[in-house]
Write a protein that holds these residues in place. Structure first.
Motif, short mmCIF file in Angstrom:
data_model
loop_
_atom_site.label_atom_id
_atom_site.label_comp_id
_atom_site.label_asym_id
_atom_site.label_seq_id
_atom_site.Cartn_x
_atom_site.Cartn_y
_atom_site.Cartn_z
N HIS A 105 34.24 -5.07 -1.36
CA HIS A 105 33.12 -4.45 -2.08
C HIS A 105 33.00 -4.93 -3.52
N ASN A 134 33.21 -3.39 -8.89
CA ASN A 134 31.76 -3.41 -8.73
C ASN A 134 31.15 -2.41 -9.70
N THR A 135 29.82 -2.32 -9.68
CA THR A 135 29.14 -1.51 -10.69
C THR A 135 29.57 -0.04 -10.65
N THR A 136 29.92 0.44 -9.48
CA THR A 136 30.26 1.87 -9.41
C THR A 136 31.72 2.16 -9.73
N ASN A 137 32.60 1.29 -9.28
CA ASN A 137 34.01 1.63 -9.51
C ASN A 137 34.59 1.04 -10.80
#
Ligand SMILES: *[C@@H]1O[C@H](CO)[C@@H](O)[C@H](O)[C@H]1NC(C)=O
Ligand SMILES: *[C@@H]1O[C@H](CO)[C@@H](O)[C@H](O)[C@H]1NC(C)=O
Ligand SMILES: *[C@@H]1O[C@H](CO)[C@@H](O)[C@H](O)[C@H]1NC(C)=O
Ligand SMILES: *[C@@H]1O[C@H](CO)[C@@H](O)[C@H](O)[C@H]1NC(C)=O
Ligand SMILES: *[C@@H]1O[C@H](CO)[C@@H](O)[C@H](O)[C@H]1NC(C)=O
Length: 671
Positions: free
Chosen positions: A115, A126-129
């Protein structure tokens, strides 16, 4: 039979053996060294691959790609969080400084990065984590792109990342050289091979990062030394490895060796065993070599052109200079300067054809100073020295009715003489050629007096006698105020120095040559006076000394004969220039009669220049022309004949005014 004790001992031994084995196994996991990755059992994903020579390639040149490599066994951090690792790497890109995006050493709780996002996320987050405490990822990034969102300091830095890409410590890529005692910058994405050391002291919670070119020993000074509390990040079991990603530029990331230790410093890499990094890839290299080749070719071409140009330039401006000329250096002009001043001796700058060569107008561009350059063809080498010394001597001739010689220049077969510029050109232009301007009588008298004064100076007033040898209207130049300036003086000597005996010229111009030159060939002041006489007639009569004239078609017209005949007939004033609207009869007669006297066939019959000047200024009275002075046989063409006369000194009187009219001036009818 085994006793209980034996069994116990055996069991104990076995257990010890077992635990020893386990311990050995565990210790193996706490330290490893790869000098090249041949046979390495790694977790590999994405673009990563191990070459047959053992080189680990993290990414190829695909854009927006990524690759991961992990040591298969997890590392145990439950007793100590200290670790030490080092690896050798290189980042190749087509455009140095514009590679993307880098390599990160990571310690992660998971090997699954499906991911994760490539490019600036380095295929770790990534952008969320990004930045999440739950990530349990520690990374040391070798970042080749500046990303403002993550607070990157530049596009070429090392950063310490905990759970996210906003580094808790970072530094531009450089190393401290212990020998040179200075920091040296390096370019990560320049294809340069480097080594990095990452050391963490779990007790003191200090993370040291050190960088150096490969094969350079570990510098004593760290690039980064940062306090990091990894107690929350490093779980008991963690994977160690690398992540790498590309972005919009094709970049290859390589690792050639790696060592790890949780028990002291990471083992040193054996540089001799490391697989070599590929040379910086083709397009850039090819371009580089093509560029170098182009530069070399261009350089050679330029050199050739410059050489040829220089040779041409040398030839164009070549001068003749001999050691003896050193003393005349201050009188010398450079040919280049003359060439530029005369626009390359262009025809448009041609002032005229003098007795000895073409005359050009020169202007010094910087000062707008004008001068005239006479180009005299001269091939003789011998006698040049004497001649040049005479030229230089002539420079010291100074008289307001002489054209001032300024200096000279010498080339092969050519002598260039530099004179004052005379804006109104030569006198004959005003007398004979289709004249747009008619000289007045007072101007003519002034010119005549000027030339007489100049000749007197040359003959008597300078330290040595200088013969002009070519007095004539075309050698008389006019300055801005229409004053006469005698030119070309002394140049006749040039021919005396000619070595070729066949070229013993009779210098001078037919019609101006005294008859005795025909026999003796020896120029004297009296031969100059003779020429001056002809010159006087030119000015007074406005005619050339000899020419085929309309009214004597079958016979050469000889000016002096005509004037003499007219004098005998008592009509001497009729010979005056018909273009003259006005003249003073007395002065006109004086000039005409003085001319006849100067043209006396016998040198001793002619006045000196001093006397001529006195007559012209009416300081002495002009004697009569002797009655037996027969000019039929006088001219140079007709041969000379004997006759003598003497001149009175300046104070004597006794004058003949026979032909002078009662009216002192003459005004022509109809003008
Ligand atoms: C980011 O990665 C995590 C796993 O680490 C995943 O659960 C999540 O869906 C990813 N987010 C995006 C937007 O891909
Ligand atoms: C070298 O760099 C380090 C870290 O950036 C810095 O602390 C140090 O003063 C520098 N040393 C010299 C000699 O420039
Ligand atoms: C980190 O660097 C400092 C200063 O050079 C040194 O005192 C310390 O021992 C280093 N720690 C490690 C773990 O290498
Ligand atoms: C490190 O972090 C842990 C957990 O947050 C904390 O308990 C510990 O006190 C920290 N150690 C230091 C020296 O700050
Ligand atoms: C002579 O030269 C001066 C200065 O160049 C000029 O003003 C004058 O018109 C000239 N005279 C003649 C007759 O050409």
């Amino acid at each position: 039979m085994f006793s209980m004790a034996e069994i116990c001992t055996n069991l104990h031994n076995s257990l010890v053996l077992f635990f020893l084995l386990v311990l050995t196994f565990a210790q193996d996991e706490k330290q490893f060294t790869y000098n090249g990755f041949n046979g390495a059992k790694f977790h590999i994903d994405g673009l990563a691959e191990i070459h047959s020579n053992g080189l680990l390639q993290m990414t190829n040149s695909s854009l927006q790609g990524s690759g991961h490599v992990f040591f298969l066994q997890p590392m145990n951090f439950n007793t100590s969080r200290s670790f030490s690792t080092t690896f050798a790497f290189a980042i190749n890109t087509n455009v140095p400084g514009h590679g993307g995006h880098g390599i990160a050493f990571i310690i992660s709780s998971s090997m699954n990065f499906e991911h994760a996002v490539p490019a600036e996320y380095l295929a770790i987050f990534n952008t969320t984590n990004n930045g999440n405490q739950s990530n349990h990822v520690f990374a040391v990034e070798l970042d080749t792109v500046q990303n403002a969102v993550f607070g990157d300091i530049d596009g070429n830095h090392v950063g310490i990342d905990v759970n996210g890409l906003r580094s808790i410590g970072s530094a531009p890529v450089m190393y401290y050289s212990d020998e040179e005692r200075k920091n040296t910058s390096m370019q990560l994405s320049g294809g340069e091979s480097m080594q990095i050391w990452i050391d963490y002291d779990g007790e003191k919670m200090v993370m040291n990062v050190t960088l150096a070119p490969l094969k350079h020993k570990k510098p004593k000074r760290n690039l980064l030394s940062t306090h990091v509390n990894l107690s929350e990040v490093l779980l008991d079991s963690m994977y160690v490895g690398f992540s790498s990603s590309t972005g919009l530029t094709s970049t290859e990331h390589y690792i050639s060796g790696w060592s790890w230790s949780q028990i002291g410093e990471a083992p040193e890499l054996d540089h001799s065993k490391l697989p070599p990094f590929p040379r910086i890839r083709t397009p850039r290299n090819k371009l580089k070599y093509m560029f170098i080749a182009l530069i070399v070719i261009l350089f050679l071409l330029l050199q050739t052109i410059a050489g040829v140009a220089f040779t041409l330039w040398r030839r164009k401006y070549a001068e003749l200079k001999e050691p003896w000329e050193r003393e005349y250096i201050s009188h010398r002009y450079s040919y280049k300067d003359l060439y530029i001043a005369t626009k390359g001796f262009k025809d448009s700058e041609l002032l005229g054809f003098g007795g000895f060569g073409k005359v050009y107008k020169g202007v010094i561009p910087s000062t707008q100073t004008q001068f005239a350059v006479k180009k005299v063809a001269h091939d003789s080498k011998q006698g040049m020295r004497e001649f040049v010394s005479e030229i230089v001597t002539m420079r010291s001739l100074r008289h307001r009715n002489l054209v001032q010689l300024l200096g000279y220049c010498r080339r092969k077969g050519e002598l260039l003489l530099v004179y004052d510029y005379m804006p109104n050109g030569s006198l004959d232009k005003f007398l004979f050629q289709n004249k747009e301007y008619n000289l007045s009588w007072s101007q003519r008298i002034n010119i005549v007096k000027g030339v007489a004064s100049a000749l007197l100076y040359l003959h008597e007033e300078w330290e040595q006698v200088v013969l002009h040898r070519d007095v004539k209207a075309s050698n008389v130049l006019l300055d801005a105020d229409m004053n006469a300036r005698l030119g070309d003086f002394g140049l006749a000597r040039l021919y005396d120095h000619e070595t070729d005996p066949r070229s013993t010229h009779l210098v001078g111009t037919v019609g101006y040559l005294a008859p005795e030159l025909n026999t003796t060939g020896k120029p004297t002041t009296a031969t100059d006076v003779y020429a001056f006489g002809t010159f006087l007639l030119e000015v007074a009569c406005g005619r050339r000394p000899n020419s085929l004239q309309e009214f004597s078609a079958d016979q050469d017209f000889v000016l002096v004969d005509w004037v003499y005949d007219s004098w005998k007939k008592g009509v001497i004033l009729e010979t005056s220039d018909p273009n003259l609207e006005y003249y003073q009869a007395e002065e006109m007669e004086l000039v005409l009669k003085l001319a006849l006297l100067c043209l006396h066939p016998k040198p001793e019959g002619r006045p000196s220049m001093r006397q001529a000047v006195q007559f012209l200024h009416k300081d002495a009275i002009l004697p009569d022309i002797p009655s037996d002075y027969d000019h039929e046989n006088n001219s140079f063409f007709h041969g000379s004949w004997g006759m003598s006369m003497s001149f009175p000194s300046s104070s004597t009187s006794g004058i003949s005014h026979a032909t002078i009219s009662s009216d002192n001036s003459v005004r022509r009818a109809g003008r």
